[in-house]
Design an enzyme around this catalytic site. Structure first.
Site, PDB file in Angstrom:
ATOM      1  N   SER A  24      39.323 -52.539 110.672  1.00  0.00           N
ATOM      2  CA  SER A  24      39.679 -52.038 109.443  1.00  0.00           C
ATOM      3  C   SER A  24      38.624 -51.614 108.462  1.00  0.00           C
ATOM      4  O   SER A  24      37.542 -52.324 108.553  1.00  0.00           O
ATOM      5  CB  SER A  24      40.786 -52.878 108.825  1.00  0.00           C
ATOM      6  OG  SER A  24      40.978 -52.808 107.404  1.00  0.00           O
ATOM      7  N   TYR A  68      42.183 -61.208 105.097  1.00  0.00           N
ATOM      8  CA  TYR A  68      42.279 -59.986 105.864  1.00  0.00           C
ATOM      9  C   TYR A  68      40.959 -59.336 105.951  1.00  0.00           C
ATOM     10  O   TYR A  68      40.501 -59.349 106.919  1.00  0.00           O
ATOM     11  CB  TYR A  68      43.346 -59.076 105.129  1.00  0.00           C
ATOM     12  CG  TYR A  68      43.286 -57.641 106.220  1.00  0.00           C
ATOM     13  CD1 TYR A  68      44.100 -57.641 107.339  1.00  0.00           C
ATOM     14  CD2 TYR A  68      42.898 -56.384 105.749  1.00  0.00           C
ATOM     15  CE1 TYR A  68      44.091 -56.559 108.251  1.00  0.00           C
ATOM     16  CE2 TYR A  68      43.040 -55.420 106.691  1.00  0.00           C
ATOM     17  CZ  TYR A  68      43.670 -55.471 107.488  1.00  0.00           C
ATOM     18  OH  TYR A  68      43.803 -54.530 108.590  1.00  0.00           O
ATOM     19  N   GLY A 110      50.670 -56.108 119.590  1.00  0.00           N
ATOM     20  CA  GLY A 110      51.174 -55.527 118.287  1.00  0.00           C
ATOM     21  C   GLY A 110      51.759 -53.895 118.519  1.00  0.00           C
ATOM     22  O   GLY A 110      51.704 -53.117 117.922  1.00  0.00           O
ATOM     23  N   ALA A 111      52.332 -53.918 119.997  1.00  0.00           N
ATOM     24  CA  ALA A 111      52.969 -52.573 120.667  1.00  0.00           C
ATOM     25  C   ALA A 111      54.227 -52.319 119.769  1.00  0.00           C
ATOM     26  O   ALA A 111      54.772 -51.376 120.433  1.00  0.00           O
ATOM     27  CB  ALA A 111      53.024 -52.762 122.066  1.00  0.00           C
ATOM     28  N   SER A 126      38.811 -61.688 108.101  1.00  0.00           N
ATOM     29  CA  SER A 126      39.176 -61.686 109.543  1.00  0.00           C
ATOM     30  C   SER A 126      38.490 -60.543 110.200  1.00  0.00           C
ATOM     31  O   SER A 126      38.436 -60.532 111.332  1.00  0.00           O
ATOM     32  CB  SER A 126      40.852 -61.603 109.547  1.00  0.00           C
ATOM     33  OG  SER A 126      41.202 -60.467 109.435  1.00  0.00           O
ATOM     34  N   LEU A 128      46.960 -53.412 128.560  1.00  0.00           N
ATOM     35  CA  LEU A 128      47.422 -54.241 127.977  1.00  0.00           C
ATOM     36  C   LEU A 128      47.512 -54.036 126.386  1.00  0.00           C
ATOM     37  O   LEU A 128      46.064 -53.914 125.947  1.00  0.00           O
ATOM     38  CB  LEU A 128      46.889 -55.789 128.386  1.00  0.00           C
ATOM     39  CG  LEU A 128      47.516 -56.970 127.465  1.00  0.00           C
ATOM     40  CD1 LEU A 128      48.965 -57.324 127.686  1.00  0.00           C
ATOM     41  CD2 LEU A 128      46.813 -58.211 127.978  1.00  0.00           C
TER      42      LEU A 128
END
Length: 263
Positions: A138, A151, A8-9, A154, A5
C-alpha cells in the site's frame, strides 16, 4: 496453464486479481475468511474461463493457516503463483491502540503473507520448481495517515519482508515482488471507507482514483514471464501519488523578483 493461489479473493482487489488470472485460463485456488463472497468470486472465475477453481474458507490469523492453505492448494497441483491480497485496515486513533488491534492488523497484513511464502517456498524447493509471489502492499507503507499506525507499519514491514524473501529465494527460482496500490475504489463491507476519506486520499497527478482492475493488471504482469528478471521490487500503482506533494501551491509567486547570481 498455471496454478494460482489468491488470498482475500472474496472482494475488491483480490476478486479482480482472481478474475484476471481466470481470463488467462489459469487454474485457481481462492481463499477468504468469508464463504459467501468467496463462492461468488469462484462462480465468476469459472464463467470467465478458469481451468479450474477451488475455494478454501480460512482465517489467516490461525497459527496453522499458512500450512493448511498451501497444503490444500498443492494437493490439487503445485502452486506456480501466490498472491497475498487479504488485508485489514481499521481506523484507530493512536491513543486508542491496544494489543488486540495491533496484532490483528500485523497478523493478517504481514505475518500471513510471510508464512504463506515460507510454506510455498518449502514445497517448491523440495520439488525443484520455481514460483512467483506477489504481495499486495500500500502507499501507506511510505506515508502514514491518522488512524492507520498499525496498517502503515504492517505494509512497510511487508515491503521489507518482500525484499528479504526475494534475496534468499531467488537462487531457488522463486521470485517475490509486491504491488503497492494508491487509493482504489472498492466495494468492501470488511474495510469500508467514508466518502470524505476517499476524497482526501484519492487525489493524485493522474486525476482519478484507481480501480481493482488497475491493480490486477499490474499483479498479473509482475507475476508473469515478462517480468522474469524482476524480484524484490515494489511496483507502485498509484496514479503518481507517491511521487511527491504535487498539489501544493508554489512557495513563491512566479512574478516575484528574486535575487540571482551576477553573470
Amino acid at each position: 496453464m498455471r496454478h494460482v493461489l489468491v488470498t482475500g479473493a472474496g472482494s475488491g482487489i483480490g476478486r479482480e486479481v482472481a478474475l484476471t488470472f481466470a481470463l488467462a485460463g489459469d487454474a485457481l485456488t481462492l481463499a477468504d475468511l468469508h464463504a459467501d463472497p468467496l463462492e461468488q468470486t469462484a462462480s465468476l472465475a469459472r464463467s470467465a474461463g478458469a481451468a479450474s477453481c477451488d475455494t478454501v474458507t480460512i482465517d489467516l490469523r490461525r497459527d496453522d493457516a499458512h500450512e493448511t492453505l498451501v497444503a490444500a492448494a498443492w494437493a490439487t497441483a503445485p502452486v506456480d503463483v501466490l498472491v497475498s491480497s487479504a488485508g485489514v485496515y481499521p481506523a484507530t486513533p493512536f491513543l486508542d491502540l491496544d494489543a488486540t488491534t495491533w496484532d490483528l492488523v500485523l497478523d493478517v497484513n504481514t505475518r500471513a503473507p510471510v508464512l504463506l511464502t515460507v510454506a510455498l517456498a518449502r514445497r517448491a524447493v523440495a520439488a525443484g520448481r520455481g514460483a512467483s509471489v506477489v504481495n499486495i502492499s500500500s502507499g501507506a507503507a511510505l506515508r502514514a495517515r491518522p488512524g492507520a499506525a498499525p496498517y502503515s507499519t504492517s505494509k512497510a514491514a511487508l515491503e521489507a519482508a518482500t525484499r528479504a524473501s526475494a534475496l534468499e529465494l531467488g537462487r531457488h527460482g522463486i521470485r517475490v515482488n509486491a504491488v503497492a496500490p494508491g487509493f482504489v475504489t472498492v466495494d468492501s463491507s470488511v474495510n469500508p471507507v467514508t466518502d470524505e476519506y476517499a476524497d482526501a486520499v484519492g487525489d493524485n497527478p493522474l486525476g482519478r482514483r484507481g480501480s481493482p482492475a488497475d491493480i490486477a493488471r499490474a499483479v498479473a504482469w509482475i507475476a508473469g514471464d515478462d517480468a522474469g528478471w524482476i524480484t524484490g521490487e515494489v511496483l507502485r500503482v498509484d496514479g503518481g501519488s507517491s511521487t511527491g506533494a504535487w498539489n501544493l501551491p508554489l512557495h513563491w509567486s512566479a512574478s516575484t523578483d528574486v535575487d540571482r547570481p551576477a553573470t
